[in-house]
Structure formats: structure tokens, C-alpha cells
Design an enzyme around this catalytic site. Sequence first.
Site, mmCIF file in Angstrom:
data_model
loop_
_atom_site.group_PDB
_atom_site.id
_atom_site.type_symbol
_atom_site.label_atom_id
_atom_site.label_comp_id
_atom_site.label_asym_id
_atom_site.label_seq_id
_atom_site.Cartn_x
_atom_site.Cartn_y
_atom_site.Cartn_z
ATOM 1 N N GLU C 26 0.827 -1.205 0.000
ATOM 2 C CA GLU C 26 0.000 0.000 0.000
ATOM 3 C C GLU C 26 0.860 1.253 0.000
ATOM 4 O OE1 GLU C 26 -2.308 -0.712 3.505
ATOM 5 O OE2 GLU C 26 -3.101 -2.586 2.689
ATOM 6 N N PHE C 80 1.886 -2.186 8.460
ATOM 7 C CA PHE C 80 2.243 -2.339 9.872
ATOM 8 C C PHE C 80 2.105 -3.815 10.217
ATOM 9 C CE2 PHE C 80 2.542 1.773 12.136
ATOM 10 C CZ PHE C 80 2.224 2.642 11.105
ATOM 11 N N HIS C 126 -0.838 -0.321 16.557
ATOM 12 C CA HIS C 126 0.198 0.010 15.585
ATOM 13 C C HIS C 126 1.590 -0.116 16.185
ATOM 14 C CE1 HIS C 126 -3.237 1.570 13.450
ATOM 15 N NE2 HIS C 126 -2.517 1.980 12.437
#
Lengths: 376, 321, 332
Positions: C26, C80, C126
Site C-alpha cells: 500500500e 504495519f 500500531h
Amino acid sequence: MISYITVPQLNPNEDSVLLSAIVKPTGSPVRKGEVIAEIETEKANVELEAETAGYIHFFAREGDLAAVGSVLAAISESLEEVVAPPVIEESTAQAGAARLTKKAELQAKKLGISISDLTLSLAAQDTITEADVLKFASSAGTSTSVESAHDLVDDIYPETRQQRLLLIGGGLGAVQVLDALTRIQHQRATAIVDDNLSMLGKTLMGVPVLGSSQDIERLFGENLFDACIVSVSTSRDFRERMADLAAKMSIPMANVIDSTARVQANAKLGAGNVILAFCQIGSCAALGDGNFLSAYVDIEHHCTIGNYCAFGPGVMMSSLVNIGDKVKFGTGIFIEPKVRIGRESVISSGAIITNHIPERSAVKTRMNYMIKKLSD
Amino acid sequence: MSHLEISNKTDGCDAPATVQEDDQSLTELYRQMYLIRRVEETLLDLFSKGRVSGTIHTCIGQEVCAVGVVGALDKSRDVLWTNHRGHGHFLAWTGNAEGLFAEILGRASGVCGGIGGSQHLHAERFYSNGILGGAVACAVGSAFAEKYKQSGAVVTVFMGDGAMAEGIVYESLNLSALWHLPVLFVLEDNGYAQSTPKRFEHAGEINTRAATFGIETTTMEASNASEVFSATSQIVSQIRHTMHPQVLALRTFRLAPHSKGDDTRSPEELASLRDSDPLPAFRAQLIRLGYDLNALESEVQETLERSLAVAETSPPAVPFI
Amino acid sequence: MKYLASLNQSLGRLLAEDSRVVVFGEDILDPYGGAFKVTRGLQEQHPDRVLTTPISEAALVALANGMALRGLRPVVEIMFGDFLSLCMDQILNHATKFRAMYNGQVTVPITVRTPMGGGRGYGPTHSQSIEKLFLGVPYLDVISPSVFGDAGELLERAVRRDCPVLFIEHKLLYPAELISGNSDGMTITSQSDSAAFPVFRVQNYETGNPDVTLITYGGMGRFVPEILRHLAKEELRVLACVPTRISPLPCDILTEAACESGRVVVLEEGTLTNGWGAEIAAQLQESAWGELKRPVRRIAAPDSIVPTARQLEDAFLPSASLVEAEILEMIE
């Protein structure tokens, strides 16, 4: 009043920025919100603004790299204020007292040396190392260090050299064992351990005291002895405990048998026994482990003795006597044939045993004395 | 983009392969369907006799989909992905009944050494997996590879109506259209997801959804193998030329349970379905056209029995290290 | 050379040397070049093979699987590491199973690379280190470079591997300098595990046996120089053993390192229970029982979530001073 400007974190992946241009040089007056410098990251150039009004003072030069979070500049209210970058306090050692390393601390604890003694005697040093502690400990004694317990003959003649013994206990019993060893060709004592820490570093009949019972494993690991013998005659429990300890560490226990003692044909001996001068172990008799026999103890043929018994001088028994574990004998005791003495019993001096003695019995003798003072 | 009922689409592609009524390939289509039906029935029979362990998902009633679609693919370069109900697709692609039997019977000679089993079959350019929807996304990846290698291959993936509730199917539709990949998504809509009818599974219509991604959908009844064959041929040819995915939604039905013992349909419903079974209908049609199918059927039966016998007597599977 | 530059250059080399390599993820379109910039510049150089994707983590790994089965070598970036949970099915039930279920007839040479770890205040979803959930998955290699050695070279080896690889980077390491030669009082050597991946040995002493063996990997490896330096001042000899392939474990090498001192500390950033350290402790108790002087000590984050407030996060994640304190206590 001085306010400081620190380098911001503009980009999560960058730990430093370039001070690409100083717009207002050190000493210039600045207004709040005025651009004072340009900083450059990999992504972009950013203008740095004054957060208050005053006089700017830079701590870096144009073209320098500055770490994120470091102090880049300061704004003072007046030109006369002396501006210096804030000092980041480094943790400094306490002034005065020397510091021990962790290893030094552990060694001192093991040797029973007080830390205040150490820091006092080594006050000139900032740091006291393990080597310093060992040197301190050995200098309390007279001579030998660990190194001198190694003999060259051990390396040069590994197959034919004497069996090297560790004596567990450095008291009266050790003197007897060491004496016996002077007449034994195939064994020699190389080290002694004793839980009395004040003996550390000293020698007994030339043999160094290298530690306590805590150090047995370590000394074995350092290949200072081949087998051990408990030279404490007084406590049967201690002899057993040390034997268990040695077994757990897979350290062999030797027998020390005086050259004048006689072990007759087909007699059987365990390990860890001390047999002093003029003893006899008769034909087909069996002696267990860890027994301590003073001089002139006669174990006749076909007797069976257990483990960890203690015999004073002159204990005589006839044939086929059976003695259990941990029986203690005084001096001058006679035992008739086929008698059985149960474990953990205590037999006083001068007894003549004609009956079986059950386990955990105390046999006391009764004598009639008249003690008179001699006339002149 | 719209969703279309079956029609002639000839704009900008090769002349579509069509099946004439007197063509040899009609009997070939029937032979393949018959083989699949017999293999599946044999497997169910073996299970009922306790000669196989585990479970299988048969495609009885849906043979038209397998044979009609797979027949129109180029077996020398196209790629085929399928799901847990893949025996029909496998047989249409490879014809290897013996390897299939051996696999399900846990033999070393099975197509995957007895390790993968019924839901995890593999052959040259043929992949399957038992996780619903997973194969759909993998197929899109394979299509990317084929386009990248410029092989001209089309990647076909079979999915059931149940799979249209899995999120990854929509991720796959999106990617295939966004990246212009040569994928043919074949939706075998048999109205049931395991034991649950469609009305408890899906809001709205499932065969119109691909349109929102700019993907054309063709919907048809899977009752006639040669019709499905023609439609697929046209679509595959278009995909090869336009490098854009399409959906072929086939309305079909399952005559047997989902796997075993999980059929909750009423006897009346099942009876009515059996009346519409495409296989006997096709048989009747061919006989009307003057074909004698006895020899063909005996040969299939014989092949099947021989394959089963070989499989049953071959050595057992060994561990995979 | 910095960790990030090393990875970036290796990706460039892979793309240049092997036409089967495809990189996607991404937001990797240049000039943005990816959330952490690991792929920056590559999309411009190879626009047909470096692709930016929709936010479809599950499908991304599936794409890789489909590509790999048809002869390509895909490298997929999951932005992530926390998002790997979305890819779990395609890793567990597809990537690592195809070769085995098809009885060895296919290979699935995919590399899934992703940054893990906390320390940036990004919060509970995250900042995790959830590679522990993938340890022990059969036929999956989990590889994590630290500051020792060449991170980029490790990535190249991972991509060239024929099995699926999970490549775990650490956010805080991206700007860090890689450490190659001996420096700062450390002696660094390396041994090879059964697949020829390096296991680094970092010592703060020259010869003889260590007092304690510290086993760690990846992001936590950045504390090794500091820990070794501080403990050297206490005359403590520390052997840090830092594998790069963390699953399967290099059991023989770890056993040898453990036996050298008999005192083992395992350090990881993930949560404690059922972590990397738990498996190491289990293996060492089988292989090194007689040589261990005390049970294996595991240092990890507590079994909770990574908090966002800076001081809470700092206290939550293991630190060099925590490790030093544990080691000092263990030496008593």
C-alpha cells in the site's frame, strides 16, 4: 530568563536534521514568530521560528547536523545574560568512596570480606575489581595462591603421578590424615577446605587452605585434586553430608590408610575411610564408607562395619561382629564375637560389650575410682 | 457494465466455438458428465460402506458446469483454481479417475500422495483449496503472473454462492478489474451454502455485484452442457483479448448433500430437483438424435472399475517430510 | 550504512537481477515511496513490477501466493506488522500449506515483509510485535534482521528462499547504523544455522566463558551494545546471541551458547506468555538441562496492550536498564 529551542522530530525515520541556514545570527534581537533559521530534513526544508522575543544565541553552526531533541539555540531577555547550553547531568559516581564491580561484590561476600575494609584499604582507586578482592584476601594469609597448588608433575606425569587429595576440614583430624600421608607413596594432599574463613590463604603442614565447603565444586572444576577425604573425625553427620555432596558433584572419595595398618586378605573397603596407624582389617571383613579409625583399631575377620562410624584408639572386636551406621566408639573398647551393635549408638570408653546393642543406644560404663591426692 | 442473459456476443473477438447438434464433441461432453456422475456416486457408495474415511463434497447435478466450462479452456496454457467441491472440475481437466480414487483412498499413487485429499487436489496448472474464497484471491494473483509472463493464459476460478459472503471475494473482484487481469470467475449458484438456503445468506442479488467493479456478468441456467460450453468459449476469448475479468453465473443445483448427511431439503424438493437432472435429460436428447450410448457408458464404467481396483490395491500413502 | 538504506538497495538489486521479482504494497507509489520509505525510488525505476495496491491485506498475500505458484517471486509489504492478522489465513492455510498438501509438487516462494514494534507512540494497534503468533507455523521461515550484519543481504536471501518467508523489520531500526566489525568493546562473530542464516555472537570479552548468555533478535538487538558496555564495567562477561532466522530456532547454536555460561536470559519485545522465549526455554531445558545453573529467564512486555502515552509506553516495553537489572540480580 532564558528559553531554549530544541530540535523537533519532523520525520519519524530521521534522528538528526541539518542546520542549513542561520537567518538571525547570534546576538541579534528577534521578535516572537520571526524566522531565525532553516533546518533541512530528507523530505523538506522547514523554517524555525522564535517562540519568544529577545536575543538569539545559537549553539551550532550553519552546516552542522543536530540531533533531534538536542538544544539548538536559546533566547535570552537581555543581551548581557550569559547564555550557555544546559548541562545534561551524567550519572557520576559518588565522590570519595571507591566503587566495587558486581563481580568484586560477589567475591567479597563469598570470602567473608567486609566491603568497608576493602574500600578503606583501596581508597585510591575509583573502581575495585574482582582481582583486587582476591589479592586482598590472599594477602591476609602468608603464602600460597591457587596457582601454586598446581604442580608441574601433574601435567608431565599424568598416569604415574600420585593421587591428589582434597582434605575437607583443616583441624585436628586433618593433621592426623596429613601425617599418615607422609608415609603413603601413592597419594598426596594438594588442598584443604575449611568453613572457618580465617584459614583462607594459610597452609597446614605446607598444604594450602583454598576455600570453604562452598568451593569444593569450583576447585574440582579447576582440576586441583582427584579425590577427596573428610578429615573431620568428630561429627558423623558432617562426614555423611560431605559424602553426599561429593556424590552429587560426582567427585570420588579416597581411602587414606596409614602404611602401618594392615588390610588382610579378602577384606572389603568402601570409600572415604581414614585408617590410622597399626589398625587391622581382618580377613573377609567388610568396612563401609566414610569411617574414621584412630590408631590400634582391630576389626577381626568376618566382621561387618557400616558407614560413617567413628572409632577412638584401641577399639578391639572379635570375629563376626556387626556394627551399623554412624556408631561412635570411645577409647579402649572390647567387643565379643558375633555381637551386633545397632546404628547411631554411642559406646563409652572402657566398655566390654558382650550383648547385642539395639539401635540408638548409649552404652555407659561404670567404674569405681578413688582419687586421692598424693602425699608429699 | 451490465449483467446479461446469455446472448450472442461477437464484437471484437475470435469466432466463438459453437457446438452443432451432430458434432462428435456432444458425445464427448456427455461422456465426461457421465464419468463425473459415476465417480461421485461410487465415492458416496464407498463412504456408505465404510471403505473411506473423512468427507467429500460431491457435485452431483452440477456436472454441466464443470464439463461445459472446462471444455472451453485451453488446457495447454490456461490455469484453473477451484474449491472443496472440485472433483468434477478435476476430472474435466485431467480425466484422471484413478489418481482421484487413489488420493481419496489414501494411497501413495494419489495425485497428492494421499496428503491433500479430496479438497486439496493438484495437477498441472490446476490448484484447489478447502478454505472458501481463498482460491478466488489466489487465482487473481495467478492471472497477474500469466499477464506478466505474456503467456496469453486465462485463469478460471470456480466459486459457489456461499463464497459470495466472504470478504476476500470482493477484494479479488476489485483487484482483478483495477489491474485488468485475465480472470474468469465462475459462480456455481446451487442455492445453498452447506445446509443454509440463499435467502438466509445474502442480501440482494449475488450475480449483479460484480457490475459495481466494472466487471461484466453473464447469467444462465446450467441445464445444457453445450450451451455452457458455447457461452464460456465466447467469454474466455474476450478475456484473452481485452485483458479484463468477467463473471459467468451458472444457476445449477446439487442433487446430493453438501458433504454427507447435511441435506436438510424436503423429499418433495429433492424429487422435483431430480426431475430436472441435466444428465438424464442430455442422455435422452442424444438418444433422440440417434446416438447409441451403451458402448460409451460401458466403457466409462469399465474404466471406473479398473481405476478403483488399481487404486484400492496400491500401496498406502507415506508421510510428507 | 543505515538499516533502511540497506533494505532499499537490496530491493533495487533484486528487481534489477531477477525478472521474476515483483514488489507490491500500500502507498508505495513514488515520490511518497511507502509509509516507512523502504521502497522509495523503486516504483519509478520499475513501474510494471512495483505496484501500489488497495487496502486489502488478505488479498495482497493471496496475490503473492497465486503469483508464486505461477513462477514469480513476489515481495509484499504489509504496512504495519499489526495488520498481519488480516493475512493470517492466506499465510497459514495457503502459502505454507500448498507445497506440503500437494506432496512437494509446487513451491511458494513469497516474502511478506512488515515493520513491527513500539516506541513511537502509535498506540495499541500500531505498536505490537506479533511475529510470535507465526512462530512454529510449519514450513514458514520467520526472519528478523537486527543492527548486526547486513539487513539488506538478509532480505535478498529471504527472497531467494523457496519457502514462504515472514520478514520482520523494526520501525525504530530504520534510521540506525548497521554494525559490522568489532567496535565499542564488542567482539562480533557469526555462525550459520541449518539454512545458512547468520547467528551473531557479540561478546564484551575476548576469551573464556561468559557469566551470562543473552539471547535476543530484531529490534531488541539495538540494546545489546549498551547492555554489554554497562555490564563490562561490572566485570560481567556477557555473550549476546542474536539469530536472524528466529523460526525455526537454531537449537544447536543456542544450546552451545547457553552451556557456555549456564545462565540464560531471553529478551523479546512481544508479550511474555507463549512468546519466543517460551519455546527457547523449552528447547534448552531438553538440550542443556545439566549445564543450566538456573531456569531460563524471559524478559518481554507484560501480557497487555502497548499504551500510547510516552512515559507509559517507555515503561511497558523492555529497556536496556531493565535487562541489566535482571542480569545483575541473576548473578547473585
